[in-house]
Every structure is written in structure tokens, then in C-alpha cells.
Write a protein that holds these residues in place. Structure first.
Motif, PDB file in Angstrom:
ATOM      1  N   SER B  10       0.810  -1.242   0.000  1.00 37.94           N
ATOM      2  CA  SER B  10       0.000   0.000   0.000  1.00 37.94           C
ATOM      3  C   SER B  10       0.830   1.273   0.000  1.00 37.94           C
ATOM      4  O   SER B  10       0.725   2.105   0.884  1.00 37.94           O
ATOM      5  N   GLU B  12       2.133   4.867  -0.724  1.00 40.18           N
ATOM      6  CA  GLU B  12       1.595   6.195  -1.045  1.00 40.18           C
ATOM      7  C   GLU B  12       2.778   7.117  -1.251  1.00 40.18           C
ATOM      8  O   GLU B  12       3.694   7.139  -0.429  1.00 40.18           O
ATOM      9  N   GLY B  14       4.176  10.979  -3.535  1.00 41.13           N
ATOM     10  CA  GLY B  14       3.898  12.110  -4.410  1.00 41.13           C
ATOM     11  C   GLY B  14       4.944  13.169  -4.188  1.00 41.13           C
ATOM     12  O   GLY B  14       5.664  13.150  -3.197  1.00 41.13           O
ATOM     13  N   PRO B  20      -0.946  12.902  -2.923  1.00 41.16           N
ATOM     14  CA  PRO B  20      -0.327  11.647  -3.358  1.00 41.16           C
ATOM     15  C   PRO B  20      -0.683  11.319  -4.803  1.00 41.16           C
ATOM     16  O   PRO B  20      -1.828  11.513  -5.225  1.00 41.16           O
ATOM     17  N   VAL B  22       0.691   8.266  -6.046  1.00 34.29           N
ATOM     18  CA  VAL B  22       0.557   6.827  -5.819  1.00 34.29           C
ATOM     19  C   VAL B  22      -0.296   6.672  -4.573  1.00 34.29           C
ATOM     20  O   VAL B  22       0.037   7.218  -3.516  1.00 34.29           O
ATOM     21  N   ARG B  23      -1.438   5.945  -4.721  1.00 35.76           N
ATOM     22  CA  ARG B  23      -2.391   5.913  -3.612  1.00 35.76           C
ATOM     23  C   ARG B  23      -2.711   4.487  -3.187  1.00 35.76           C
ATOM     24  O   ARG B  23      -3.755   3.967  -3.469  1.00 35.76           O
ATOM     25  N   GLY B  24      -1.733   3.869  -2.566  1.00 30.87           N
ATOM     26  CA  GLY B  24      -1.982   2.538  -2.018  1.00 30.87           C
ATOM     27  C   GLY B  24      -1.755   1.430  -3.015  1.00 30.87           C
ATOM     28  O   GLY B  24      -2.619   0.567  -3.192  1.00 30.87           O
ATOM     29  N   GLY B  44       0.168   7.080 -12.705  1.00 33.04           N
ATOM     30  CA  GLY B  44       1.153   7.146 -11.638  1.00 33.04           C
ATOM     31  C   GLY B  44       2.208   6.061 -11.712  1.00 33.04           C
ATOM     32  O   GLY B  44       2.899   5.797 -10.736  1.00 33.04           O
ATOM     33  N   SER B  59       4.952   8.724   1.377  1.00 31.40           N
ATOM     34  CA  SER B  59       4.203   9.210   2.541  1.00 31.40           C
ATOM     35  C   SER B  59       3.494   8.084   3.293  1.00 31.40           C
ATOM     36  O   SER B  59       2.953   8.309   4.370  1.00 31.40           O
ATOM     37  N   GLU B 213      -5.157   5.085 -11.442  1.00 32.47           N
ATOM     38  CA  GLU B 213      -5.302   6.145 -10.442  1.00 32.47           C
ATOM     39  C   GLU B 213      -4.482   5.862  -9.191  1.00 32.47           C
ATOM     40  O   GLU B 213      -4.939   6.027  -8.065  1.00 32.47           O
ATOM     41  N   GLY B 214      -3.262   5.436  -9.422  1.00 33.82           N
ATOM     42  CA  GLY B 214      -2.337   5.269  -8.310  1.00 33.82           C
ATOM     43  C   GLY B 214      -2.527   4.018  -7.484  1.00 33.82           C
ATOM     44  O   GLY B 214      -1.867   3.841  -6.465  1.00 33.82           O
ATOM     45  N   ARG B 215      -3.442   3.131  -7.929  1.00 34.96           N
ATOM     46  CA  ARG B 215      -3.630   1.876  -7.198  1.00 34.96           C
ATOM     47  C   ARG B 215      -3.432   0.711  -8.148  1.00 34.96           C
ATOM     48  O   ARG B 215      -3.639   0.837  -9.356  1.00 34.96           O
TER      49      ARG B 215
END
Lengths: 302, 249
Positions: B10, B12, B14, B20, B22-24, B44, B59, B213-215
Motif C-alpha cells: 500500500s 503512497e 507524491g 499523493p 501513488v495511492r496505495g 502514476g 508518505s 489512479e495510483g492503485r
């Protein structure tokens, strides 16, 4: 035409070239024009003068190495002076430039180097007054070597010293790991980090070398001319001209640039008169930059 | 059971705090695998892989390399930790010879291992031996990628991470670069790459992740992912047909 200008030009050119190596290194690795470089030259010279005094106080008067005007104390003092000046450059970076560099604006760092330049110079005048000092008051007889050229033993020794130092720095940059790392940082600092290069260490090394060479350039002026607090600052323009003429970042370029400026200044004095000295050097600089804007050995930004 | 070389949980990350990119995202790379991360523009991908390599601030989440936590280690430490990164562009020192590019990267190794390792690289990339004195900036795009990969491999990394190795290359060089990566894998190197050129990457990959979307939105065997209709239509920009691979940039 009297060929004497060749010797004068080579000597001036060597001093300028040694100074220009430091300027070109700091520019290509730290990306700013260090205007306090000339004052590092002056500080190195006074430090060397102090070390000579200390050595004389410790060991008594030492006879010069015939036929030179100086003995081993000056050589030892020069080595110590190089260390001192390298250390001073490091200190200056630590307390001033490093912090400003971290904030990103290069023009601020450049202005700070102007400030450092003035502070260093004033401090020298405060400590040593502005009247000139000398390494030796002995007068050397210039010996004729043909073609109407006369040269003193000191001048020959210092030309050889310059050649040895320039070769050493060139080998260091091309053959050693730290030299490769310096080139890598100057070409692409981001990639240098990815490759695992410790950029802070490379920066420290750059200051050490630049400072040490500034000291040698200053001592050359001190031996051949005189020692004054303004001696380095007065060299700043030709030193920058040499670095730009040779192509920023290039060590052979800086030396060649220095020799061209030195020789053309000396020739200008002979042909047009002393008042044209600086003007001719800059006409040549501009002419070269018109044809080749990146300097003789320069490479374009990639 | 293969050893897990890289485990990202997961993640995260940016460039700016609180934003962020990258979101998880979570992925896993087993020893000897080629793992591909795909995704549409702006998913991402690049930030994700740069965050793993220590080039984008992390983060949240964790990155574990061979059992060792390397989350957010600075880029210049990553090489010593065993992760070698090949950036997408400007990934060689242009004014340095091919050999100096390799030597400068060898600074991390004990001194006596540098020359033998360069020799191994020349055996793996014979073209580079012929060009050893050429400035890397004068090489063709494909050869430059070779230098970049060889430079990264100098340090015997546990994991080779590449950011779009085919970007900006002509089709001829694209196949050359992917062929090179399969050769590198044969030499025992574990590889993680992000790619725009989905078809070419899936052809050489073992497993793939699709980032949206970063996931991580999908995971699968590389050869099957190309024909997965949902993945194909939504994220790879083609309709499960034998169309030409990859999306144009």
C-alpha cells in the motif's frame, strides 16, 4: 618583434590558468560563478607567507636552493597553504554557499560569493594592511636563452610547477574514481545519485582542489610580482575570461584559455602599449565566442 | 517456492505533501521474474517506480527488498541496498566513454571487483566492448539503453528497476531492448519495469500489474493479461484484438 612577450605571457597565462581551473570546476559541478575565487588566491598567498614565517622562526634562516630565490621552506609552506586554502573554501561552502544552494536560486549564491569576496578582501587588508609584501627581496638576474628572450630561474621553476600541477589535475579527472565521479556529477547530478555517488563528498573534493590551485596561482603572483590584498580580485576578470574561453567545465580548456589570454595580453603590451592590455584580451575572448559560443573545449548543454 | 525479492505494500507517494500520486499500490516480485507494471497515462506508473527507487517522497506504505525495509531510502543509498534503477531518459553520462560509465557505477563495489565485473558486462553486451571508448552520448538509442542497463547491473543488484525502457526508441530498437532484457533475466537478474508499450512488455514479462489512479487494479500472468477483455478495453487502450501493441505517446 621582441620575443620576450612569450615568457611574460606564459607566466601570466599560467597564473590565470591555475585560477581558471578552480572557477571552471565550481561552475560545472556546483553550477554557480564563484566570484570569491580571486580572494581565495590572495588568502592562500598570505597563508603561505605566514607559513614561511613560521618555518623560518622554527628552523632559522634557510638558504635558498641555488639558483632560485626561495628554499624548501616556501615549498613546504605552499603545500600547507594549499591545504589551508582548500579548507577555507570548504568552510565558506559549509557556512554560506551550501545553505543558499539548498534553496535553489543560483543568482543568490552568485551574489553571496560577491559578498564573501568583499569580506575576505577587507579582512586581509585589516590583517595585513594594503601595502605590498614579498616572499623574497632578492633580485634575480634574468638569463638570456636565445631569440632575445630572458628568463629567471624562478620563472622556469614556476612554469614547470604549473605544468606538473595541470597534468596531475588532468590525470585525476580522467583516470581516478573521484575524477569520474566529479565528471558524472557535472553531467547529470540526478543520475549521479542514482548511480550511488555521494554528491556531498564530490562537492567537498571540488572545493579542496579549487582552493588548493587558487593558492598556487596566488603564490606564483607573490613570487613573481608582489603580495597585495587585491592581488586575487584583480585577476578575477582574466580568470573568468579564461574559463569561458576554454569552455566551462573543461580543465585543458581553462589552462589553454589562460595561456591565450596571458600571451595576448603580453603581446598587446608590446605592440599597442600597456593601456591596451585588458582590451585586447577581451577582444580575443569575444571573437572566439562569436565563432564558438561554448568556448574552445566546451560542450553544449544536454 | 521462489524467494520474494521485492514486496511493496500500500505505497503512497507524491512530489508534494498531501497530494499523493501513488495511492496505495501493492506489488510483489519473486526471484528471477520479470514483472511489468502497466497503466494508462497519468496512472502514476512512473511516480510509483520512482518512489520505490527513492526518487519520489514516500508518505505511506512500505517497500521491502529481500526482507530488508528500504522505504524512502535516498536514491544514492538504494544501489548499496541492492536496488539498481534505470531512469527513462538521460540515463547515461553522455560525455563519458562507455567504459567510464561502467567504472563510475563500479565505485560501490570493492576496487578489485570492478575490472572483472566490467568484463562480465562486455560478455553480456558484446556491442559495448567494441564501443568502450566512445562517449555514451554518441551511441544510438538502443545502445545507450544497453549502457544504462549494464551500468545498473555493475553493482550486482538484487533487483533491476526500469522506467519505460522503450520510451523514445524506434521500433527496431524497442525489440532489441526487450530482447536484451530477456537475456539479462537469463543471466539471473530479477527485473521490474513500467511500460507504455504494453504488448512488447507483456511478451517478455512473467506477471503484470495494471495501475489505475495510483492503485494496483489488476494482477495477472503477463501472457493472459493482453487478452483479458476488461483490462484490454479499460486500461490498455485496445479492444482485445490482434491490434498493434501499445498505445502511442
Amino acid at each position: 618583434m621582441n620575443m620576450q612577450f612569450l615568457v611574460d605571457g606564459l607566466l601570466t597565462g599560467s597564473m590565470i590558468g591555475l585560477g581558471a581551473i578552480g572557477v571552471t570546476l565550481t561552475y560545472s559541478i556546483l553550477r554557480f560563478s564563484n566570484f570569491s575565487h580571486g580572494d581565495l588566491m590572495a588568502w592562500g598567498t598570505y597563508a603561505t607567507l605566514m607559513f614561511v614565517g613560521a618555518i623560518t622562526a622554527l628552523f632559522g634562516k634557510v638558504a635558498p636552493i641555488a639558483p632560485l630565490s626561495f628554499g624548501w621552506p616556501l615549498l613546504l609552506a605552499l603545500a600547507l597553504g594549499m591545504l589551508f586554502t582548500g579548507g577555507l573554501a570548504l568552510l565558506l561552502d559549509k557556512i554560506l554557499f551550501q545553505r543558499l544552494r539548498a534553496k535553489g536560486q543560483m543568482i543568490i549564491v552568485v551574489m553571496a560569493s560577491f559578498g564573501a569576496s568583499m569580506a575576505l578582501r577587507s579582512l586581509l587588508e585589516f590583517l595585513f594592511t594594503s601595502s605590498p609584501a614579498y616572499f623574497s627581496r632578492a633580485i634575480q638576474i634574468a638569463k638570456p636563452i636565445g631569440f632575445g628572450i630572458r628568463i629567471t630561474p624562478d620563472q622556469i621553476a614556476l612554469l614547470l610547477l604549473t605544468a606538473a600541477l595541470v597534468t596531475a589535475v588532468h590525470l585525476l579527472m580522467t583516470r581516478s574514481q573521484i575524477g569520474r565521479e566529479m565528471r558524472a556529477v557535472s553531467q547529470n547530478i540526478g543520475l549521479a545519485r542514482v548511480v550511488g555517488i555521494d554528491v556531498a563528498r564530490v562537492v567537498r573534493f571540488t572545493w579542496l582542489i579549487g582552493g588548493a590551485l587558487a593558492c598556487v596561482a596566488g603564490v606564483m603572483i607573490g613570487v613573481l610580482v608582489q603580495i597585495r590584498p587585491l592581488m586575487g580580485f584583480d585577476m578575477l576578470l582574466p580568470v573568468f575570461a579564461a574559463a569561458i574561453l576554454g569552455g566551462i567545465g573543461s580543465i585543458p580548456g581553462a589552462v589553454l584559455g589562460g595561456l591565450i589570454i596571458g600571451l595576448s595580453e603580453a603581446a598587446a603590451v608590446q605592440i599597442f602599449g600597456a593601456e591596451w592590455r585588458a582590451a585586447i584580451a577581451f577582444v580575443i575572448l569575444m571573437a572566439v565566442l562569436f565563432v564558438r559560443p561554448i568556448g574552445l573545449f566546451g560542450v553544449g548543454e544536454r | 517456492m521462489a524467494r520474494t525479492v521485492l514486496e511493496v505494500r500500500s505505497l503512497e507517494a507524491g512530489y508534494e505533501p498531501g497530494v499523493p500520486i501513488v495511492r496505495g499500490a501493492s506489488i510483489r516480485v519473486e526471484e528471477g521474474e520479470i514483472v511489468v507494471v502497466l497503466g494508462p497515462n497519468g496512472a502514476g506508473k512512473s511516480s510509483f517506480i520512482k518512489a520505490i527507487a527513492g526518487l519520489v517522497p514516500v508518505s505511506g506504505g512500505s517497500v521491502t527488498l529481500d526482507g530488508q525495509d528500504i522505504t524512502g531510502a535516498p536514491a544514492h543509498r538504494m544501489v548499496r541496498l541492492g536496488l539498481a534503477f534505470v531512469p527513462q531518459t538521460e540515463n547515461v553520462f553522455p560525455l563519458m566513454s562507455v567504459e567510464d560509465n561502467l567504472k563510475v557505477a563500479g565505485g560501490v563495489l570493492p576496487k578489485r571487483e570492478v575490472a572483472p565485473r566490467i568484463e562480465e558486462m562486455y560478455r553480456l553486451f558484446p556491442d559495448l566492448r567494441e564501443r568502450r571508448t566512445t562517449p555514451a552520448g554518441n551511441l544510438s538509442g538502443g545502445q545507450r539503453q544497453m549502457v544504462a542497463v549494464a551500468r545498473a547491473l555493475m553493482v550486482r543488484p538484487k533487483l533491476l528497476v526500469l522506467d519505460e525502457p522503450s520510451a523514445g526508441l524506434s521500433p527496431k530498437f524497442v525489440s532489441m531492448v526487450f530482447q536484451m532484457l530477456t537475456d539479462v533475466r537469463k543471466a539471473g537478474v530479477t527485473i521490474l519495469l513500467v511500460e507504455q508499450n504494453a504488448k512488447a512488455a507483456l511478451a517478455i514479462g512473467d506477471r503484470a500489474y495494471v495501475l489505475v489512479e495510483g492503485r494496483d487494479a489488476h494482477e495477472g500472468v503477463a501472457s493472459e493479461l493482453w487478452n483479458d477483455p476488461v483490462v484490454a478495453e479499460l486500461y490498455l487502450g485496445h479492444r482485445a484484438s490482434p491490434a498493434q501493441g501499445g498505445e502511442s505517446r
